[in-house]
Enzyme design. Structure first.
Site, short mmCIF file in Angstrom:
data_model
loop_
_atom_site.label_atom_id
_atom_site.label_comp_id
_atom_site.label_asym_id
_atom_site.label_seq_id
_atom_site.Cartn_x
_atom_site.Cartn_y
_atom_site.Cartn_z
N SER A 134 -11.03 -35.77 9.13
CA SER A 134 -12.12 -36.72 8.89
C SER A 134 -12.61 -36.50 7.47
CB SER A 134 -13.27 -36.42 9.87
OG SER A 134 -14.43 -37.14 9.51
N TYR A 147 -19.05 -30.36 14.29
CA TYR A 147 -17.98 -31.35 14.11
C TYR A 147 -17.28 -31.09 12.76
CZ TYR A 147 -15.67 -35.94 13.73
OH TYR A 147 -14.75 -36.94 13.60
P1 NDP Z 1 -12.32 -43.03 20.21
O1 NDP Z 1 -13.44 -42.41 20.97
O2 NDP Z 1 -12.13 -44.49 20.27
O3 NDP Z 1 -10.94 -42.32 20.59
C1 NDP Z 1 -10.86 -40.97 20.92
C2 NDP Z 1 -9.58 -40.75 21.67
O4 NDP Z 1 -9.43 -39.34 21.92
C3 NDP Z 1 -9.56 -41.46 23.00
O5 NDP Z 1 -8.29 -42.03 23.20
C4 NDP Z 1 -9.78 -40.34 23.99
O6 NDP Z 1 -9.10 -40.61 25.20
C5 NDP Z 1 -9.13 -39.18 23.28
N1 NDP Z 1 -9.59 -37.89 23.77
C6 NDP Z 1 -10.82 -37.35 23.69
N2 NDP Z 1 -10.85 -36.16 24.29
C7 NDP Z 1 -9.61 -35.95 24.78
C8 NDP Z 1 -9.00 -34.91 25.50
N3 NDP Z 1 -9.70 -33.81 25.88
N4 NDP Z 1 -7.69 -35.00 25.83
C9 NDP Z 1 -6.98 -36.10 25.48
N5 NDP Z 1 -7.49 -37.12 24.79
C10 NDP Z 1 -8.80 -37.04 24.45
O7 NDP Z 1 -12.58 -42.55 18.71
P2 NDP Z 1 -11.68 -42.55 17.38
O8 NDP Z 1 -10.50 -43.38 17.51
O9 NDP Z 1 -12.63 -42.78 16.28
O10 NDP Z 1 -11.27 -41.01 17.33
C11 NDP Z 1 -9.96 -40.56 17.11
C12 NDP Z 1 -10.02 -39.40 16.12
O11 NDP Z 1 -10.48 -39.90 14.86
C13 NDP Z 1 -10.96 -38.26 16.50
O12 NDP Z 1 -10.30 -37.02 16.26
C14 NDP Z 1 -12.13 -38.45 15.56
O13 NDP Z 1 -12.79 -37.24 15.29
C15 NDP Z 1 -11.41 -38.99 14.33
N6 NDP Z 1 -12.24 -39.68 13.35
C16 NDP Z 1 -12.90 -40.82 13.67
C17 NDP Z 1 -13.68 -41.46 12.72
C18 NDP Z 1 -14.45 -42.69 13.03
O14 NDP Z 1 -15.34 -43.07 12.24
N7 NDP Z 1 -14.17 -43.38 14.11
C19 NDP Z 1 -13.80 -40.94 11.36
C20 NDP Z 1 -13.04 -39.74 11.14
C21 NDP Z 1 -12.29 -39.15 12.09
P3 NDP Z 1 -9.61 -40.29 26.70
O15 NDP Z 1 -11.09 -40.27 26.67
O16 NDP Z 1 -8.99 -41.39 27.50
O17 NDP Z 1 -9.00 -38.94 27.01
#
Ligand code: NDP
Length: 241
Positions: A134, A147
């Site tokens: 990030s 975080y």
């Molecule tokens: P979302 O919440 O839309 O997606 C997060 C994804 O991670 C979901 O598919 C969720 O699936 C999965 N996930 C969470 N916990 C688990 C787990 N224990 N096991 C397996 N899968 C898991 O958010 P984003 O797309 O934004 O997030 C994706 C990544 O991008 C993260 O690492 C976030 O920190 C990073 N990020 C996001 C930013 C933003 O502004 N959106 C900026 C910078 C980084 P499910 O709940 O079905 O398991």
């Protein structure tokens, strides 16, 4: 049977992971999709895809899903260790259980994911590891304390992996987005922090689309194996810090 190599994505049920699974699928790759909400991944109906209910805290579950997908489609050529959560909060107010959850998913989850494919990539002398960090893995924001810690971890690990894997022709790319429109804020329980984040987001004219991140990852992946984009860092133009 698809002719392009298998790719794997954790956190493929929403946001950036979903967009990346869609982008690689549209480019003709079979895709292993892993997350807890399997119904969401299955509903996407991507061709040559395997959806598995995997919690990235479960190292054996990731390895089993990878083995199953590789038996069907051949070796994983790119894995996106994307799954992550953001429990943002003023540190003095935050329940330490939220620290545990972030550390387990955002740091150990990334290691568990990489572990499932790394030896095979070294043997084959090719492959691409994409690690989700990030902008918060480059800069510290006060109400993102733990975080940021998890994302700085990902940056450090990416540097270490790259130094080790370069000699094996395995590429390591770290992704560092700013504000992207996804469901990531849904897990923020701290009311004040959420309000501040949303106000800041309005000031910058909103986040950018997850498909922008996905297309950049696909573009970097498509370069010849001897060319590496080490980091993709992108933000909304109006995101000034
Ligand atoms: P979302 O919440 O839309 O997606 C997060 C994804 O991670 C979901 O598919 C969720 O699936 C999965 N996930 C969470 N916990 C688990 C787990 N224990 N096991 C397996 N899968 C898991 O958010 P984003 O797309 O934004 O997030 C994706 C990544 O991008 C993260 O690492 C976030 O920190 C990073 N990020 C996001 C930013 C933003 O502004 N959106 C900026 C910078 C980084 P499910 O709940 O079905 O398991």
């Amino acid at each position: 049977m698809a002719e392009k190599p298998l790719v794997a994505v954790t956190g493929a049920s929403s946001g950036i992971g979903e967009a990346t699974a869609r982008a690689f699928s549209a480019a003709g790759h079979p895709v292993l999709m892993m997350a807890r909400r399997i119904e969401r991944m299955e509903a996407m109906g991507l061709p040559d895809s395997l959806c598995r209910r995997v919690d990235v805290r479960d190292r054996a579950a990731i390895a089993a899903a990878v083995a199953e997908a590789e038996a069907a489609y051949g070796p994983v050529d790119m894995i996106f260790a994307n799954a992550g959560i953001a429990r943002l909060a003023g540190i003095e107010r935050q329940d330490p259980a939220e620290w545990d959850e972030m550390i387990d998913i955002n740091t150990k989850g990334v290691m568990n994911t990489v572990h499932a494919v790394m030896s095979g990539m070294i043997e084959r002398k090719r492959g691409t590891l994409v690690l989700m960090s990030s902008i918060a893995g480059r800069k510290v924001y006060p109400d993102h304390t733990v975080y940021c810690g998890t994302k700085f971890f990902v940056h450090a690990v990416a540097e270490g992996l790259r130094a080790h894997l370069a000699a094996h022709d395995v590429r390591v790319l770290v992704v560092s987005p700013g504000v992207i429109e996804t469901e990531v804020l849904d897990s923020v329980t701290d009311v004040q922090t959420l309000a501040d984040y949303k106000a800041n987001k309005v000031k910058m004219g909103g986040g950018i689309g997850a498909e922008i991140v996905a297309d950049l990852i696909l573009g970097a992946y498509r370069l010849p194996q001897n060319a590496l984009v080490q980091e993709i860092c992108m933000t909304p133009t109006r995101q000034s810090y």
